[in-house]
Design a protein around this motif. Structure first.
Motif, mmCIF file in Angstrom:
data_model
loop_
_atom_site.group_PDB
_atom_site.id
_atom_site.type_symbol
_atom_site.label_atom_id
_atom_site.label_comp_id
_atom_site.label_asym_id
_atom_site.label_seq_id
_atom_site.Cartn_x
_atom_site.Cartn_y
_atom_site.Cartn_z
ATOM 1 N N ARG A 43 37.922 117.638 86.131
ATOM 2 C CA ARG A 43 39.203 116.937 86.246
ATOM 3 C C ARG A 43 39.907 117.107 84.903
ATOM 4 N NH1 ARG A 43 39.866 111.481 84.933
ATOM 5 N NH2 ARG A 43 37.594 111.262 84.990
ATOM 6 N N GLN A 144 43.478 120.466 93.467
ATOM 7 C CA GLN A 144 44.279 119.321 93.914
ATOM 8 C C GLN A 144 45.310 119.711 94.961
ATOM 9 O OE1 GLN A 144 44.626 120.785 90.969
ATOM 10 N NE2 GLN A 144 46.796 121.272 90.733
ATOM 11 N N PRO A 170 44.739 116.303 88.293
ATOM 12 C CA PRO A 170 45.128 115.226 89.199
ATOM 13 C C PRO A 170 46.630 115.183 89.449
ATOM 14 C CG PRO A 170 43.555 114.426 87.574
ATOM 15 C CD PRO A 170 43.947 115.803 87.142
ATOM 16 N N TYR A 178 40.345 114.424 94.934
ATOM 17 C CA TYR A 178 40.080 113.088 94.396
ATOM 18 C C TYR A 178 38.696 112.606 94.833
ATOM 19 C CZ TYR A 178 40.265 108.015 93.958
ATOM 20 O OH TYR A 178 39.963 106.713 93.654
ATOM 21 N N HIS A 227 43.887 110.232 87.410
ATOM 22 C CA HIS A 227 44.480 110.147 88.742
ATOM 23 C C HIS A 227 45.667 109.190 88.777
ATOM 24 C CE1 HIS A 227 41.535 112.587 90.796
ATOM 25 N NE2 HIS A 227 40.559 111.905 90.230
#
Length: 467
Positions: A43, A144, A170, A178, A227
């Motif tokens: 991430r 994503q 994100p 996610y 996020h």
């Protein structure tokens, strides 16, 4: 090579950085680069080296594993192409005399001397390009942006003991990417952009200013790799894919400030005289934001793309010249212009030069309200930006708009456009990478307002908020 090198050592031997020096692994990259886990997810913020890791690990795997099937997957071609071309260049440096056989069509396929094959594929509509694949190692870039349908096709393409490494930035959407970042099954890595040694205090302040503060969704996503608050996609991915068509006559121009002093507009915009009338939409910028001018044909209520003009750092006096030039070349039915500070100034100067522009231009206040109908002779109003977005959504849902398949930047913006609901219950749309969408919004509203029932003529349509 007698002894298998670590991936970091492999990169130092075969890779070069932008200055031509042997590639050095940053401290935060080392553990991820040398991971041996079957399942891993990164991430990330932007510009932290995730693409370089994919490049290194894929070539290291190909070098040391015989007769394996490898796959690099990306949502769209503009994600996959630069990565695969970098890998092709590296492979041809590692293996002299063209020992690596390269095919680019219909999809990337690199065949190495040891029989290992590296595929590069985009997801395609609903992930169809992964059907029939049986890969030992899979790397997913820009994860994503994968649709749930694409994941449904990709996951069965991994062999039973195969590896899956996932890389993404994100975007606030609670999608499958996610979900992967919340699973203990996956080894988790988090690389914010602040880890990059080149990320300075000056850069932090600049990004915070551009994104609207360090608590803005864009700063949280692109810089911090967080996020943030839940967000939803504005436009349906599959509907957009269905709407794409090939238009041989679709025109796309890109002009910078440096082009204009050196060339006449006729050379920069070799525009045919269009016999079919068009509606224009414009989102005007100058210094930090680009200008987007879009043209749409209307055929029995169907919106078909005619052209897009992208301007970077072009001052307003030259943008005015471009509008005047377009008016000479095109039968313009109406122009919707975003009345930000830039649009308001351009609109006023055009009207001052020729009052006829006032008939053509609809100035749109994105923070205002728009009259959409009448009930008992009273106007019914909605927030302008929300209503314009609804116009585009409805057209996608009903098949009343065709999107140009060749315009990848437009597709990127539509697919990545998100919204969230504020604590006050207002819809807040993501900002920054939506200039083409804003121009399309303006064109759609201009067409809508020009074709409302006659009783709406008593109201100009755009109502300034608070009035």
């Amino acid at each position: 090579m007698d002894k298998k090198l670590s991936r970091a050592s492999f990169a130092g031997r075969f890779f070069r950085d932008r200055q031509g020096n042997p590639w050095k692994t940053r401290d935060y990259q080392r553990k991820s680069l040398n991971s041996r886990q079957k399942r891993k997810v990164l991430r990330c913020g932007r510009d932290v080296g995730k693409t370089s890791e994919i490049e290194i690990v894929a070539l290291h795997t190909a070098y040391y594993n015989d007769n394996k099937e490898l796959l690099i997957a990306a949502p769209r071609e503009n994600h996959l192409l630069p990565l695969m071309e970098r890998i092709v260049d590296r492979a041809q440096q590692i293996y002299p005399e063209k020992q690596v056989k390269v095919k680019r069509s219909p999809s990337y396929r690199l065949t190495f001397p040891n029989g290992t094959v590296l595929w590069g594929r985009i997801a395609g509509h609903r992930g169809v390009n992964f059907q029939g694949m049986h890969a030992d190692f899979v790397w997913v870039d820009e994860a994503q942006e994968f649709s749930n349908a694409a994941w449904s096709e990709l996951l069965p393409a991994i062999k039973g003991k195969g590896s899956l490494w996932i890389y993404g930035v994100p975007n606030g959407v609670r999608n499958q990417f996610y979900n992967f970042t919340q699973m203990d099954l996956f080894q988790q890595f988090h690389w914010p952009a602040t880890l990059n040694p080149d990320f300075s205090e000056e850069r932090r302040q600049e990004m915070a200013a551009l994104y609207g503060g360090e608590n803005s969704p864009e700063y949280l996503h692109f810089i911090l790799g967080e996020h943030g608050r839940p967000r939803l996609g504005v436009f349906d991915f599959d509907l957009y894919q269905t709407s794409k068509k090939d238009f041989a006559n679709y025109l796309l121009f890109k002009i910078t400030a440096n082009d204009l002093p050196l060339h006449h507009l006729e050379d920069l915009l070799p525009f045919p005289r269009l016999s079919t009338p068009v509606y224009l939409g414009a989102d005007l910028g100058y210094a930090s934001d680009p200008t987007e001018i879009v043209g749409w044909h209307i055929d029995k209520g169907m919106m078909n793309p005619a052209f897009r003009i992208h301007l970077e750092n072009v001052p307003y006096n030259l943008q005015i010249r471009i509008f005047e030039y377009l008016r000479q070349q095109i039968n313009i039915l109406g122009i919707g212009i975003d009345l930000g500070g830039n649009g308001l100034g351009v609109m006023h100067q055009l009207i001052e030069k020729d009052p006829e522009w006032e008939r053509l231009i609809s100035g749109i206040n994105f923070g205002g309200w728009v009259t959409v109908s009448y009930s008992s002779d009273r106007p019914c109003r909605e927030p302008a930006k929300k209503f314009m977005t609804t116009l585009l959504e409805r057209r996608l849902q009903s098949g009343a708009i065709n999107m140009p398949a060749s315009d990848r930047e437009r597709e990127d913006q539509y697919i990545n456009h998100t919204f969230q609901v504020s604590e006050q219950g207002r819809i807040v749309y993501s900002k920054g990478n939506d200039h083409i969408i804003d121009a399309d919004r303006c064109a759609a509203l201009c067409f809508n307002q020009n074709n409302l029932e006659s009783d709406l003529d008593k109201d100009p349509g755009i109502i300034i908020q608070g009035c």
